[in-house]
Design an enzyme around this catalytic site. Structure first.
Site, PDB file in Angstrom:
ATOM      1  CG  ASP A 292      -2.350   0.750   0.988  1.00  0.00           C
ATOM      2  OD1 ASP A 292      -2.417   1.838   0.625  1.00  0.00           O
ATOM      3  OD2 ASP A 292      -3.630  -0.098   1.182  1.00  0.00           O
ATOM      4  CG  HIS A 326      -1.748   1.624  -3.233  1.00  0.00           C
ATOM      5  ND1 HIS A 326      -2.811   1.361  -2.546  1.00  0.00           N
ATOM      6  CD2 HIS A 326      -1.315   0.361  -3.857  1.00  0.00           C
ATOM      7  CE1 HIS A 326      -3.120   0.071  -2.901  1.00  0.00           C
ATOM      8  NE2 HIS A 326      -2.212  -0.343  -3.446  1.00  0.00           N
TER       9      HIS A 326
END
Length: 473
Positions: A292, A326
């Site tokens: 992430d 991300h």
């Protein structure tokens, strides 16, 4: 003649006054230099914890390095003895040590020697009783983080060893509800009514934290390392892998240093480092390779963020490497109490699996503000989506619209070279009610972006000596 002398005196006085005014205004022209001097000042004022020269080896408290024996009590006893003796260093020697959650106490430095691996139990009941913690920006009573410190001062985790959370497609990760991480249709997961929907309702209704009871029978994963309301925290040199959820989550903490840490963890929501409601944070010389966001600066979700009302501020990120993730340095999406004074410099961001370099994400349920973000001397090899993305319409799930219009202003990028800019050089989606303000690019050169600019509801981005795909802006 006398009249002329009076006029001359008045003229000289006016000139002196103008010169004096000019001199007083002069510092404004050196704003950029002053900005990163402020970052240096933040670092200088962060307290690095110091410890007595005493050692407490967990082997002396019954630990066995066979990777199978439960050493939870050995860790508890060693940490208690160290803290009760005025502090020092709890030594984890080379070898594999299985344990349940580790709870740090004031004046304790948990030190992993080279070759040491701490393996965390896959028995979820080992993380009970519940503790006061947080899940996606909402406080609750839940499973203990794997490493936890609550209202402690002068604590550290250091060394060259590894913390292995042992989360995988059979342990913790399936609860995210995604088959990619082992979830089987029809088995419990976090979006079931008794999990996130119940917690969201408690957030909206202002249920006291002590009454937000989750833990056993629920499927909300614990964070890996969580200093909660702590002061003077050092995390240095160690490696984290296979995290259940967020990796380093300093919440409501002050004076935090994360130095030379490696996060290599590709599970769901495996953010590398998440300062939340925290101030005076220095993240330096680290490597993030995550599932992430690499670094995500947060300040609470929706009503909980507004209830706590502690902005995250004075955060310096430097000399770090961002690989998969991300986003490289991100603000949001749990950002309802706001973020200010973020400094990012001398970092490298490069991976075909890195979506954005700098990212700000919120919506009108979160609201909040982001202001005074300064990014300088960044090398970006490759990103998928955008070098800078500001999104005030962020939302994985439906119904993300509310009455809290975000405020985003003073976002400055300088001395940045990008080889492959991805889908967009700059992607901004502001709000008509409060457009994004004062975004500047100075000496920024972005190559190979499919779409140079996509900017909505924002003041014009100000470019100085900058280019996208070879075109000057």
């Amino acid at each position: 003649m006398k009249k002329m002398r009076i006029l001359s005196t008045i003229t000289i006085a006016l000139i002196c006054s103008l010169l004096s005014f000019s001199c007083k205004e002069q510092p404004k022209t050196t704003e950029k230099a002053d900005v990163f001097a402020q970052a240096d000042s933040i670092i200088k004022n962060i307290q690095i914890p110091q410890f007595p020269d005493k050692e407490f080896n967990i082997m002396d408290f019954g630990a066995l390095a066979d990777g199978k024996t439960d050493n939870t009590q050995a860790f508890i006893k060693a940490i208690a003895e160290c803290s009760n003796s005025g502090g020092g260093k709890v030594i984890v020697p080379a070898g594999a040590f299985l344990t349940g959650p580790i709870h740090l106490k004031s004046n304790v430095n948990l030190h992993l020697n080279e070759g040491a691996t701490v393996l965390f139990s896959t028995d979820q009941k080992a993380y009970l009783p519940m503790v006061h913690t947080s899940y996606e920006g909402v406080e609750l009573m839940n499973y203990s983080p794997l490493i936890y410190a609550y209202k402690q001062k002068n604590i550290a985790i250091t060394g060259k060893g590894t913390f292995d959370g042992q989360a995988d497609n059979e342990n913790w990760w399936p609860w995210c509800g995604n088959s990619k991480y082992g979830h089987v249709e029809g088995t419990p997961q976090q979006r079931d009514d008794h999990n996130l929907p119940a917690l969201r309702k408690m957030n909206e209704e202002g249920t006291p934290v002590a009454e937000r009871i989750f833990g056993e029978g629920h499927q909300l994963r614990p964070t890996f390392l969580e200093p909660f309301e702590c002061e003077n925290v050092l995390i240095q040199g160690v490696t984290f892998t296979n995290a259940p959820f967020w990796v380093i989550h300093a919440i409501k903490s002050n004076s935090v240093t994360v130095n030379g840490v490696t996060v290599r963890s590709h599970g769901p929501n495996n953010d590398g480092c998440d300062p939340e409601y925290s101030k005076n944070v220095h993240i330096v010389n680290c490597t993030f390779d995550t599932g992430d966001d690499c670094i995500a600066i947060k300040s609470g979700r929706n009503n909980d963020g507004r209830r706590v009302n502690i902005p995250s501020e004075n955060i310096v990120v430097e000399n770090c490497i961002m690989k998969d993730g991300h986003g490289g340095v991100v603000m949001g999406s749990e950002i309802s109490a706001g973020v200010r004074n973020v400094f990012v410099r001398n970092c490298s961001m490069d991976s075909p699996n890195l979506d954005r370099a700098i990212r700000i994400k919120t919506n009108t349920l979160r609201g909040g503000f982001v202001e005074n973000v300064f990014v300088r001397n960044i090398k970006v090899g490759q990103v998928k989506e955008a070098v800078l993305r500001i999104n005030t319409y962020y939302g994985i799930y439906a119904n993300q619209e509310g009455d809290f219009i975000p405020s985003i202003k003073n976002i400055h990028l300088e001395d940045i070279e990008v080889e492959n800019g991805g889908e967009y050089g700059v992607l901004i989606k502001g709000r008509t009610e409060n457009p994004v303000k004062n975004v500047t690019f100075t000496n920024v050169h972005i190559k190979n972006a499919k779409t140079p600019l996509s900017v909505e509801n924002s003041e014009p981005v100000q470019f100085t000596n900058s280019s996208i795909n070879g075109t000057a802006y």
